[in-house]
Design a protein around this motif. Sequence first.
Motif, mmCIF file in Angstrom:
data_model
loop_
_atom_site.group_PDB
_atom_site.id
_atom_site.type_symbol
_atom_site.label_atom_id
_atom_site.label_comp_id
_atom_site.label_asym_id
_atom_site.label_seq_id
_atom_site.Cartn_x
_atom_site.Cartn_y
_atom_site.Cartn_z
ATOM 1 N N CYS A 82 95.823 -12.974 -75.742
ATOM 2 C CA CYS A 82 94.382 -12.955 -76.029
ATOM 3 C C CYS A 82 93.861 -11.524 -76.126
ATOM 4 C CB CYS A 82 93.614 -13.713 -74.946
ATOM 5 S SG CYS A 82 93.497 -15.470 -75.245
ATOM 6 N N LEU A 83 94.295 -10.690 -75.202
ATOM 7 C CA LEU A 83 93.870 -9.292 -75.202
ATOM 8 C C LEU A 83 94.328 -8.596 -76.485
ATOM 9 C CD1 LEU A 83 92.471 -7.165 -73.389
ATOM 10 C CD2 LEU A 83 94.732 -6.576 -72.504
ATOM 11 N N THR A 84 95.545 -8.874 -76.914
ATOM 12 C CA THR A 84 96.070 -8.269 -78.138
ATOM 13 C C THR A 84 95.257 -8.683 -79.354
ATOM 14 O OG1 THR A 84 98.309 -8.241 -77.208
ATOM 15 C CG2 THR A 84 98.117 -8.070 -79.603
ATOM 16 N N VAL A 85 95.020 -9.978 -79.497
ATOM 17 C CA VAL A 85 94.268 -10.472 -80.654
ATOM 18 C C VAL A 85 92.854 -9.897 -80.656
ATOM 19 C CG1 VAL A 85 93.354 -12.541 -81.785
ATOM 20 C CG2 VAL A 85 95.635 -12.589 -80.760
ATOM 21 N N PHE A 86 92.232 -9.830 -79.483
ATOM 22 C CA PHE A 86 90.860 -9.318 -79.398
ATOM 23 C C PHE A 86 90.786 -7.842 -79.761
ATOM 24 C CE2 PHE A 86 87.402 -7.360 -76.922
ATOM 25 C CZ PHE A 86 86.329 -8.024 -77.486
ATOM 26 N N ILE A 87 91.710 -7.044 -79.235
ATOM 27 C CA ILE A 87 91.669 -5.599 -79.510
ATOM 28 C C ILE A 87 91.938 -5.316 -80.984
ATOM 29 C CG2 ILE A 87 92.904 -3.428 -79.098
ATOM 30 C CD1 ILE A 87 92.991 -4.173 -76.161
ATOM 31 N N PHE A 88 92.868 -6.039 -81.587
ATOM 32 C CA PHE A 88 93.111 -5.836 -83.017
ATOM 33 C C PHE A 88 91.918 -6.294 -83.848
ATOM 34 C CE2 PHE A 88 97.477 -5.099 -81.761
ATOM 35 C CZ PHE A 88 97.915 -4.185 -82.714
ATOM 36 N N LEU A 89 91.207 -7.312 -83.382
ATOM 37 C CA LEU A 89 89.976 -7.715 -84.064
ATOM 38 C C LEU A 89 88.929 -6.614 -83.974
ATOM 39 C CD1 LEU A 89 88.134 -9.790 -85.460
ATOM 40 C CD2 LEU A 89 87.601 -10.717 -83.184
ATOM 41 N N VAL A 90 88.777 -6.043 -82.804
ATOM 42 C CA VAL A 90 87.815 -4.954 -82.598
ATOM 43 C C VAL A 90 88.143 -3.756 -83.489
ATOM 44 C CG1 VAL A 90 87.101 -3.199 -80.929
ATOM 45 C CG2 VAL A 90 87.118 -5.603 -80.260
ATOM 46 N N VAL A 91 89.409 -3.365 -83.500
ATOM 47 C CA VAL A 91 89.822 -2.227 -84.324
ATOM 48 C C VAL A 91 89.623 -2.544 -85.798
ATOM 49 C CG1 VAL A 91 91.809 -0.826 -85.031
ATOM 50 C CG2 VAL A 91 91.418 -1.310 -82.613
ATOM 51 N N GLY A 92 89.901 -3.785 -86.197
ATOM 52 C CA GLY A 92 89.718 -4.169 -87.591
ATOM 53 C C GLY A 92 88.270 -4.088 -88.022
ATOM 54 N N ILE A 93 87.364 -4.597 -87.184
ATOM 55 C CA ILE A 93 85.934 -4.524 -87.503
ATOM 56 C C ILE A 93 85.476 -3.075 -87.539
ATOM 57 C CG2 ILE A 93 83.612 -5.125 -86.687
ATOM 58 C CD1 ILE A 93 84.830 -7.657 -85.475
ATOM 59 N N TYR A 94 85.988 -2.280 -86.623
ATOM 60 C CA TYR A 94 85.584 -0.875 -86.558
ATOM 61 C C TYR A 94 85.991 -0.108 -87.818
ATOM 62 C CZ TYR A 94 84.980 3.823 -84.675
ATOM 63 O OH TYR A 94 84.576 5.130 -84.478
ATOM 64 N N THR A 95 87.154 -0.447 -88.377
ATOM 65 C CA THR A 95 87.667 0.318 -89.520
ATOM 66 C C THR A 95 87.265 -0.266 -90.868
ATOM 67 O OG1 THR A 95 89.737 -0.945 -89.465
ATOM 68 C CG2 THR A 95 89.680 1.126 -88.248
ATOM 69 N N VAL A 96 86.556 -1.384 -90.878
ATOM 70 C CA VAL A 96 86.277 -2.056 -92.140
ATOM 71 C C VAL A 96 85.440 -1.200 -93.075
ATOM 72 C CG1 VAL A 96 84.148 -3.243 -91.454
ATOM 73 C CG2 VAL A 96 85.654 -4.286 -93.152
ATOM 74 N N GLN A 97 84.637 -0.276 -92.540
ATOM 75 C CA GLN A 97 83.788 0.556 -93.385
ATOM 76 C C GLN A 97 84.355 1.960 -93.599
ATOM 77 O OE1 GLN A 97 80.084 -0.029 -91.140
ATOM 78 N NE2 GLN A 97 79.244 -1.070 -92.917
ATOM 79 N N THR A 98 85.594 2.184 -93.170
ATOM 80 C CA THR A 98 86.236 3.470 -93.432
ATOM 81 C C THR A 98 86.452 3.629 -94.929
ATOM 82 O OG1 THR A 98 87.370 3.308 -91.312
ATOM 83 C CG2 THR A 98 88.227 4.906 -92.879
#
Length: 536
Positions: A82-98
């Motif tokens: 769960c922690l892995t999926v959540f952190i990768f989701l967070v990083v994905g949302i964070y980088t979506v506007q790069t």
Amino acid sequence: MPPQMLTFFVIVPVLIAVFLYVFFTLKIARVIAIAVQAAFMVPAAWLLFATQESEIAVTVGDYEGFLGIILRADLLAAVFVCLTVFIFLVVGIYTVQTPYDRTKRLYLFLIFLLEGALIGLFLTRDFFNIFVLVEVSTVVVTILLMYDRERRNLFAGMTFLMVNIIVMQLYLFGLGYIYMLTGVMDMEAASAVLYTMDDRSLALPYALIMTSIASKCSLLPMLTWLPKVNSLTGSRFTIAAIMSGLHIKAGVYLFIRFQDVFGGMGTDFFLVIGIITAVAGVIMALSQTDVRLLLAYSTIAQVGLIITGLSLGDGYSRVGSLFHIVNHSLFKVALFLCASQITYLYHTKDIRKIRGALRQTPLIAAANIMAILGIIGAPLFNGSISKYFLMSGATGATEWIIILINLGTILAFVKYAAIFFGKPLGKVRTEGGDEPDFNRRAVVLGLGIICLALGIGGAQAMDFLFDAPVSLSFWSYLEKVGIFAASVAIGILIYRYAISKREFLPKLNGLSLSFQQICVSIGAFFAVLVIYIGVF
């Protein structure tokens, strides 16, 4: 949940990685990546609830006994998934506007591939599968570190790869020894056989395997190289967040599993190593002027603290350490992502040149402050609860050492917090000017709020996540609050009258082991551990 579902947790991220890389344009791939990762949270949460009842296991290939590849999900594995999926989701949302020229489909491919490898690592109970998955994750992380092709990062990435190859050879030798003794690759079956053997007869395989795992955790004396690789100019803050927030926790997870396999051998040894690593991590963090190096070395200090808690031999300390793994992942990802925004606005990663961030970017600063309150163990924040229980088994000198370690952490982040006050010393970008950053602010603010929520409901969270009903003594917790308040006051005084006026141990700021020195430190660690187990 059908046991066969466990295989999909490993396969799906890999298939998504290939699918996105081959079939879509970058713009569409980004949207699909976020949507799929958000949807992936549903089965991850389902797994967490399902393992509350019982362990889930599946043998891939339907082989009998221990001949097949066995995947097992107990509550601990489910929490890490769960922690892995959540952190990768967070990083994905964070980088979506790069900007598109910096985040291409290859980057998304590597991120999903790394997620699949880590999830597989948390679910497998096979010695050789662990070796394969660690090697896969190492190669992917190496490519991510070198992704932007900065010259220094190419060298650092190769160093990272070579060191991991060396330590995993030690693991492979230990694995061969275990197979010779037990005739199986399954961890539970091997543990049942090893339990009947004398500790001294297991000194060699134990030292071989635990040396490789200690390197993955970046324990002393191998702690200097990982932060340097993690923080070099040119590597991305999102990769640093994954490395510090999650990847190093994979090493801690393996430490927990292999200590269980060997029946808690070497507990006293790792108690001392954990304390020394935490102290060294704090000292190294205090000596840094680069934001990322300070955060990276503070990760080493917290990992040392977690290893200490796991080695105390107390039930509450173990649960507190496990909860601190979750908490540290959350507030460390928040800290790195906040630092990414702040250093972008100020054109520098030098703490001495960043001032007035609270006025320049109030939302990012607020999220940053909440994450800081979490890591230093401020009352009502998640780090306070996990550290309270982590210290439950500590008595006498050990308890005071942990208090001093937390004082060092407070002092390091008092130094870091200077970036929020004063007036800017140079040119500052306008927030939201060159790059849209709504998603980024939302992500870090959400992480800060989670740090607060897990502090308020910490006891309930520990009961749910680890099936460990805990009771919080009001007067004992109030005593810890008093110690924390005194530590903050002392930390502010030390910073104001000592550290702020001059650099703290400036020679440590540039300390870095060469490849040869890293190899020597690995050999020294192995030699000391095998002698300790063999003699004591």
